[in-house]
Design a protein around this motif. Structure first.
Motif, PDB file in Angstrom:
ATOM      1  N   PRO A  52      -5.829  40.828  17.431  1.00  0.00           N
ATOM      2  CA  PRO A  52      -6.062  39.912  18.554  1.00  0.00           C
ATOM      3  C   PRO A  52      -7.512  39.434  18.537  1.00  0.00           C
ATOM      4  CG  PRO A  52      -5.604  42.165  19.348  1.00  0.00           C
ATOM      5  CD  PRO A  52      -5.537  42.205  17.854  1.00  0.00           C
ATOM      6  N   HIS A  53      -7.697  38.137  18.587  1.00  0.00           N
ATOM      7  CA  HIS A  53      -9.058  37.610  18.463  1.00  0.00           C
ATOM      8  C   HIS A  53      -9.190  36.251  19.119  1.00  0.00           C
ATOM      9  CE1 HIS A  53      -6.995  35.573  15.150  1.00  0.00           C
ATOM     10  NE2 HIS A  53      -7.936  34.654  15.228  1.00  0.00           N
ATOM     11  N   ILE A  54     -10.424  35.882  19.456  1.00  0.00           N
ATOM     12  CA  ILE A  54     -10.748  34.526  19.915  1.00  0.00           C
ATOM     13  C   ILE A  54     -11.935  34.052  19.090  1.00  0.00           C
ATOM     14  CG2 ILE A  54     -11.362  33.043  21.872  1.00  0.00           C
ATOM     15  CD1 ILE A  54     -10.527  35.251  23.781  1.00  0.00           C
ATOM     16  N   VAL A  55     -11.811  32.858  18.522  1.00  0.00           N
ATOM     17  CA  VAL A  55     -12.947  32.268  17.804  1.00  0.00           C
ATOM     18  C   VAL A  55     -13.703  31.379  18.783  1.00  0.00           C
ATOM     19  CG1 VAL A  55     -13.691  30.820  15.880  1.00  0.00           C
ATOM     20  CG2 VAL A  55     -11.686  32.306  15.610  1.00  0.00           C
ATOM     21  N   CYS A  56     -14.891  31.808  19.165  1.00  0.00           N
ATOM     22  CA  CYS A  56     -15.720  31.023  20.089  1.00  0.00           C
ATOM     23  C   CYS A  56     -16.790  30.307  19.274  1.00  0.00           C
ATOM     24  CB  CYS A  56     -16.374  31.934  21.125  1.00  0.00           C
ATOM     25  SG  CYS A  56     -15.190  32.660  22.266  1.00  0.00           S
ATOM     26  N   PHE A  57     -16.611  29.015  19.110  1.00  0.00           N
ATOM     27  CA  PHE A  57     -17.548  28.232  18.304  1.00  0.00           C
ATOM     28  C   PHE A  57     -18.934  28.247  18.956  1.00  0.00           C
ATOM     29  CE2 PHE A  57     -19.516  23.991  17.526  1.00  0.00           C
ATOM     30  CZ  PHE A  57     -19.851  24.222  16.201  1.00  0.00           C
ATOM     31  N   SER A  58     -19.963  28.484  18.151  1.00  0.00           N
ATOM     32  CA  SER A  58     -21.332  28.523  18.675  1.00  0.00           C
ATOM     33  C   SER A  58     -21.830  27.088  18.873  1.00  0.00           C
ATOM     34  CB  SER A  58     -22.224  29.264  17.682  1.00  0.00           C
ATOM     35  OG  SER A  58     -23.557  29.165  18.095  1.00  0.00           O
ATOM     36  N   ILE A  99     -14.763  30.998  27.160  1.00  0.00           N
ATOM     37  CA  ILE A  99     -16.201  30.719  27.026  1.00  0.00           C
ATOM     38  C   ILE A  99     -16.994  32.002  27.245  1.00  0.00           C
ATOM     39  CG2 ILE A  99     -18.188  29.500  28.022  1.00  0.00           C
ATOM     40  CD1 ILE A  99     -16.359  27.175  28.717  1.00  0.00           C
ATOM     41  N   VAL A 100     -17.858  32.333  26.293  1.00  0.00           N
ATOM     42  CA  VAL A 100     -18.799  33.439  26.482  1.00  0.00           C
ATOM     43  C   VAL A 100     -20.205  32.853  26.561  1.00  0.00           C
ATOM     44  CG1 VAL A 100     -17.348  35.210  25.409  1.00  0.00           C
ATOM     45  CG2 VAL A 100     -18.952  33.940  23.975  1.00  0.00           C
ATOM     46  N   PHE A 101     -20.994  33.410  27.453  1.00  0.00           N
ATOM     47  CA  PHE A 101     -22.324  32.868  27.734  1.00  0.00           C
ATOM     48  C   PHE A 101     -23.378  33.837  27.219  1.00  0.00           C
ATOM     49  CE2 PHE A 101     -24.618  30.315  31.355  1.00  0.00           C
ATOM     50  CZ  PHE A 101     -25.718  30.116  30.521  1.00  0.00           C
ATOM     51  N   SER A 102     -23.938  33.529  26.042  1.00  0.00           N
ATOM     52  CA  SER A 102     -25.027  34.318  25.475  1.00  0.00           C
ATOM     53  C   SER A 102     -26.338  33.646  25.884  1.00  0.00           C
ATOM     54  CB  SER A 102     -24.952  34.323  23.944  1.00  0.00           C
ATOM     55  OG  SER A 102     -23.688  34.730  23.489  1.00  0.00           O
ATOM     56  N   CYS A 103     -27.458  34.332  25.765  1.00  0.00           N
ATOM     57  CA  CYS A 103     -28.774  33.742  26.022  1.00  0.00           C
ATOM     58  C   CYS A 103     -29.676  34.829  26.569  1.00  0.00           C
ATOM     59  CB  CYS A 103     -28.719  32.598  27.042  1.00  0.00           C
ATOM     60  SG  CYS A 103     -30.325  32.029  27.602  1.00  0.00           S
ATOM     61  N   VAL A 104     -30.869  34.901  26.022  1.00  0.00           N
ATOM     62  CA  VAL A 104     -31.765  35.998  26.369  1.00  0.00           C
ATOM     63  C   VAL A 104     -32.432  35.770  27.728  1.00  0.00           C
ATOM     64  CG1 VAL A 104     -33.869  35.181  25.225  1.00  0.00           C
ATOM     65  CG2 VAL A 104     -33.341  37.589  25.191  1.00  0.00           C
ATOM     66  N   LEU A 234     -14.522  43.271  21.942  1.00  0.00           N
ATOM     67  CA  LEU A 234     -15.700  43.538  21.137  1.00  0.00           C
ATOM     68  C   LEU A 234     -16.104  42.217  20.502  1.00  0.00           C
ATOM     69  CD1 LEU A 234     -16.105  46.526  18.719  1.00  0.00           C
ATOM     70  CD2 LEU A 234     -16.994  44.296  18.168  1.00  0.00           C
ATOM     71  N   ASP A 235     -17.314  41.774  20.852  1.00  0.00           N
ATOM     72  CA  ASP A 235     -17.806  40.479  20.378  1.00  0.00           C
ATOM     73  C   ASP A 235     -18.737  40.740  19.194  1.00  0.00           C
ATOM     74  OD1 ASP A 235     -19.249  38.097  20.003  1.00  0.00           O
ATOM     75  OD2 ASP A 235     -19.179  37.581  22.140  1.00  0.00           O
ATOM     76  N   ILE A 236     -18.354  40.222  18.025  1.00  0.00           N
ATOM     77  CA  ILE A 236     -19.108  40.532  16.804  1.00  0.00           C
ATOM     78  C   ILE A 236     -20.129  39.449  16.455  1.00  0.00           C
ATOM     79  CG2 ILE A 236     -17.267  41.969  15.886  1.00  0.00           C
ATOM     80  CD1 ILE A 236     -16.515  39.640  14.019  1.00  0.00           C
ATOM     81  N   GLY A 237     -20.303  38.460  17.356  1.00  0.00           N
ATOM     82  CA  GLY A 237     -21.311  37.427  17.120  1.00  0.00           C
ATOM     83  C   GLY A 237     -20.913  36.485  15.996  1.00  0.00           C
ATOM     84  N   GLY A 238     -21.914  35.762  15.504  1.00  0.00           N
ATOM     85  CA  GLY A 238     -21.681  34.830  14.384  1.00  0.00           C
ATOM     86  C   GLY A 238     -22.541  35.254  13.218  1.00  0.00           C
ATOM     87  N   GLY A 239     -22.984  34.285  12.441  1.00  0.00           N
ATOM     88  CA  GLY A 239     -23.985  34.593  11.431  1.00  0.00           C
ATOM     89  C   GLY A 239     -23.562  34.485   9.986  1.00  0.00           C
ATOM     90  N   LEU A 240     -22.279  34.247   9.734  1.00  0.00           N
ATOM     91  CA  LEU A 240     -21.856  34.153   8.334  1.00  0.00           C
ATOM     92  C   LEU A 240     -22.527  32.951   7.662  1.00  0.00           C
ATOM     93  CD1 LEU A 240     -20.120  35.259   6.043  1.00  0.00           C
ATOM     94  CD2 LEU A 240     -18.204  33.922   6.923  1.00  0.00           C
ATOM     95  N   MET A 269      -7.861  51.316  20.105  1.00  0.00           N
ATOM     96  CA  MET A 269      -8.753  51.114  21.252  1.00  0.00           C
ATOM     97  C   MET A 269      -8.392  49.854  22.017  1.00  0.00           C
ATOM     98  SD  MET A 269     -12.438  52.507  20.096  1.00  0.00           S
ATOM     99  CE  MET A 269     -13.331  51.112  20.652  1.00  0.00           C
ATOM    100  N   ASP A 270      -7.526  49.072  21.403  1.00  0.00           N
ATOM    101  CA  ASP A 270      -7.001  47.931  22.133  1.00  0.00           C
ATOM    102  C   ASP A 270      -8.086  46.936  22.531  1.00  0.00           C
ATOM    103  OD1 ASP A 270      -4.663  46.855  22.873  1.00  0.00           O
ATOM    104  OD2 ASP A 270      -4.588  47.737  24.883  1.00  0.00           O
ATOM    105  N   LEU A 271      -8.916  46.573  21.564  1.00  0.00           N
ATOM    106  CA  LEU A 271      -9.995  45.629  21.846  1.00  0.00           C
ATOM    107  C   LEU A 271      -9.694  44.285  21.173  1.00  0.00           C
ATOM    108  CD1 LEU A 271     -13.168  47.845  21.197  1.00  0.00           C
ATOM    109  CD2 LEU A 271     -12.252  47.134  23.422  1.00  0.00           C
ATOM    110  N   THR A 272      -9.815  43.207  21.928  1.00  0.00           N
ATOM    111  CA  THR A 272      -9.750  41.871  21.338  1.00  0.00           C
ATOM    112  C   THR A 272     -11.086  41.595  20.661  1.00  0.00           C
ATOM    113  OG1 THR A 272      -8.244  41.085  23.038  1.00  0.00           O
ATOM    114  CG2 THR A 272      -9.533  39.397  21.895  1.00  0.00           C
ATOM    115  N   VAL A 273     -11.021  41.056  19.452  1.00  0.00           N
ATOM    116  CA  VAL A 273     -12.263  40.711  18.755  1.00  0.00           C
ATOM    117  C   VAL A 273     -12.650  39.277  19.110  1.00  0.00           C
ATOM    118  CG1 VAL A 273     -13.298  40.230  16.482  1.00  0.00           C
ATOM    119  CG2 VAL A 273     -11.953  42.311  16.841  1.00  0.00           C
ATOM    120  N   ILE A 274     -13.913  39.113  19.509  1.00  0.00           N
ATOM    121  CA  ILE A 274     -14.431  37.765  19.735  1.00  0.00           C
ATOM    122  C   ILE A 274     -15.455  37.483  18.647  1.00  0.00           C
ATOM    123  CG2 ILE A 274     -15.836  36.335  21.307  1.00  0.00           C
ATOM    124  CD1 ILE A 274     -14.356  37.556  23.570  1.00  0.00           C
TER     125      ILE A 274
END
Ligand SMILES: *Cc1c(COP(=O)(O)O)cnc(C)c1O
Length: 422
Positions: A52-58, A99-104, A234-240, A269-274
Motif C-alpha cells: 500500500p502506497h501513495i506517490v506524493c509528487f514533490s 497532500i503531505v506538508f513538509s517544510c522546516v 511511513l513516509d520515505i521522502g524523495g531523492g532518487l 506493521m500495517d504501514l502505508t508507504v508514502i
C-alpha cells in the motif's frame, strides 16, 4: 528514457520540432514532454506494486499547474513545502487527503491553510511546530494529523547542498528527540499522530543510503507502535537521482525493491508507504530551449553567450551541476569548440556550462539544455529584471503554452513610487 530525439537533423520533443516551438513562443523556453512525465510517474508508481502506497509528487521540483494537473490525473498526491504550493496543489485538483506538508519553518497562516484544506498530514520538523499546530487546531476546533520528520543520520553521499539527513543538517529531529516528541504529542488533544517521515537528500545515486535510512526509521516506528503510538504510514521522502551525465542511479524498480526489502522485517506493521519523488519524475522530462546570441573569444577561454541565464537555470551556478547541451538543428560538418556557455547577466557565476566541448554554434542557433525539468523553472528568478521564461507542455504532435512568458510590465506591477518622491 525520454522523448527528446532527433528526426533527421531536427531535435524533437515527442512529435513537435523544438525549432517550431522557438519560432512561435520565443526563447528562453522550458519544454516538457507529457509522455515522458507519464512514463516516469507510472514506472515509479509500479515499483511499489504489492505494497500500500501513495506517490506524493514533490511540487517544488516543478510547480507548473499543468504538470501538477497531469500528476493528479494519474493518481498522484502532492508533497508541498509552503502555503503557496498548497494553493497550487488544490488549484490543480489534488485530493487533500493525498497532500503531505513538509517544510522546516511553517508559518501559522500556512498551518491554518493546511488544516482548512484537510490535508493528510503535516511533516513536523521541530518541537515548537507541534505546539503551534496544537494551538492552531484547538483554535479552529479541529484535530491536526502529523508525522515527525526524523533525521536518521545517514550520509546520502550527494552534493552537500542537497544532503539533508545528517546530524549537522537543519532538517528533522534526531531519533531520540523524535521519540520524546511522539510521547508528548500523544497527550495533545488536537493532534492525531499519523506517521513517521524522513528525507535524506536529493540526487542519490545509490540505494544503500535509502535502505539504511528506511530500516532505521521503520525500527523506530516499531518501537513507537509497541508503545501504543498509532502510526499508519511511513513516509520515505524523495531523492532518487537521475542521469545528468555519467551517473548511473538505480532505476525506480531497483529503488522500489530496495525499499520493499528494507521494510521486510517490519511486515505486519500495517504501514502505508508514502514517497515524495520530484527530480526522478520531471528531471529528464524537460529541457531549456535557448538561442545563441554571440561567440566571443577571450584570452583564456571561448564564450558562447546565449539568451538564457542563471536566473532561468540556477543549477549550474548553485550546485555546479551538469546539463547536456544539444543543438536543435544539427549542421553537418560543424566544427567543435570548447567554451563556457554563459548568459547575459552581470555575474561571473552566470554560466550554464563550463569548458564544454560543443559543435560550434552560429549566432541565432538554438540549443537545448537537457534534463532541466526539475529545479529549473521552479528555481528561476527575475534577477536583472529578466522576465521569467515561458513553459510549454508537449503532447504528441501538439503543444500548449502552460505558462506565458512574463512581461516587464508584470514585473513592475507591485512596485510603487511613494507620494513623497513624486
Ligand atoms: C525536495 C524534497 C523532496 C523531493 O526531492 P527529489 O530529490 O526531487 O526527489 C521530497 N521530500 C522533501 C521533504 C523535499 O524537501
Amino acid at each position: 528514457m525520454n522523448h527528446f530525439e532527433y528526426q533527421g537533423d531536427r531535435l524533437f520533443c515527442e512529435g513537435v520540432a523544438l525549432d517550431d516551438i522557438a519560432a512561435k513562443v520565443g526563447t528562453p523556453t522550458y519544454v516538457y514532454s507529457h509522455a515522458t512525465l507519464e512514463r516516469h510517474f507510472r514506472v515509479f508508481d509500479e515499483a511499489f506494486t504489492g505494497i500500500p502506497h501513495i506517490v506524493c509528487f514533490s511540487v517544488k521540483a516543478n510547480s507548473n499547474i499543468a504538470v501538477l494537473r497531469a500528476m493528479v490525473k494519474w493518481g498522484a498526491g502532492m508533497d508541498i513545502v509552503s502555503g503557496g504550493e498548497l494553493y497550487r496543489a488544490l488549484r490543480a485538483g489534488a485530493d487533500p487527503q493525498k497532500i503531505v506538508f513538509s517544510c522546516v519553518g511553517k508559518r501559522e497562516d500556512e498551518i491554518e491553510a493546511g488544516l482548512r484544506a484537510g490535508i493528510l498530514c503535516f511533516n513536523v520538523e521541530s518541537p515548537g511546530e507541534i505546539e503551534l499546530i496544537e494551538k492552531v487546531a484547538a483554535r479552529m476546533n479541529t484535530r491536526a494529523a502529523i508525522s515527525i520528520r526524523v533525521n536518521p543520520d545517514v550520509d546520502a553521499e550527494t552534493h552537500p547542498y542537497i544532503s539533508t539527513g545528517l546530524k549537522k543538517n537543519k532538517f528533522g529531529l534526531p531519533m531520540d528527540a523524535a521519540r520524546a516528541e511522539y510521547r508528548k504529542a500523544m497527550g495533545m488533544p488536537h493532534i492525531v499522530i499519523r506517521g513517521i517521515d524522513c528525507h535524506i537528500g536529493s540526487q542519490l545515486t545509490k540505494t544503500m543510503p535509502f535502505h539504511d535510512a528506511i530500516a532505521r526509521v521503520a525500527g523506530l516506528a516499531r518501537e513507537l507502535k509497541e508503545e501504543g503510538v498509532p502510526l499508519t504510514h511511513l513516509d520515505i521522502g524523495g531523492g532518487l537521482g537521475i542521469p545528468y551525465k555519467e551517473e548511473e542511479p538505480p532505476s525506480p524498480a531497483e529503488y522500489g525493491r530496495a525499499v520493499i526489502e528494507a521494510l521486510a522485517p517490519f511486515r505486519g506493521m500495517d504501514l502505508t508507504v508514502i514517497c515524495e519523488p520530484g527530480r526522478v519524475i520531471v528531471g529528464n522530462a524537460g529541457i531549456l530551449l535557448t538561442r545563441t546570441l554571440y561567440l566571443k573569444q577571450g584570452e583564456a577561454k571561448n564564450f558562447v553567450i546565449v539568451d538564457a541565464a542563471f536566473n532561468d537555470l540556477l543549477r549550474p551556478a548553485f550546485y555546479d551541476s551538469y546539463h547536456g547541451i544539444k543543438p536543435v538543428l544539427r549542421r553537418a560538418g560543424a566544427a567543435t569548440l570548447t567554451a563556457d556557455v554563459v548568459g547575459p547577466i552581470c555575474e561571473s557565476g552566470d554560466f550554464l556550462a563550463r569548458d564544454r566541448e560543443l559543435r560550434r554554434p552560429e549566432p541565432g542557433d538554438l540549443m537545448a539544455f537537457m534534463s532541466a525539468g526539475a529545479y529549473g523553472f521552479s528555481m528561476s528568478s527575475n534577477y536583472n529584471t529578466r522576465p521569467r521564461a515561458a513553459e510549454v507542455l508537449v503532447h504528441g504532435d501538439q503543444f500548449s503554452v502552460v505558462r506565458e512568458r512574463e512581461t516587464v510590465e508584470e514585473l513592475l506591477e507591485n512596485e510603487h513610487i511613494p507620494d513623497w518622491l513624486k
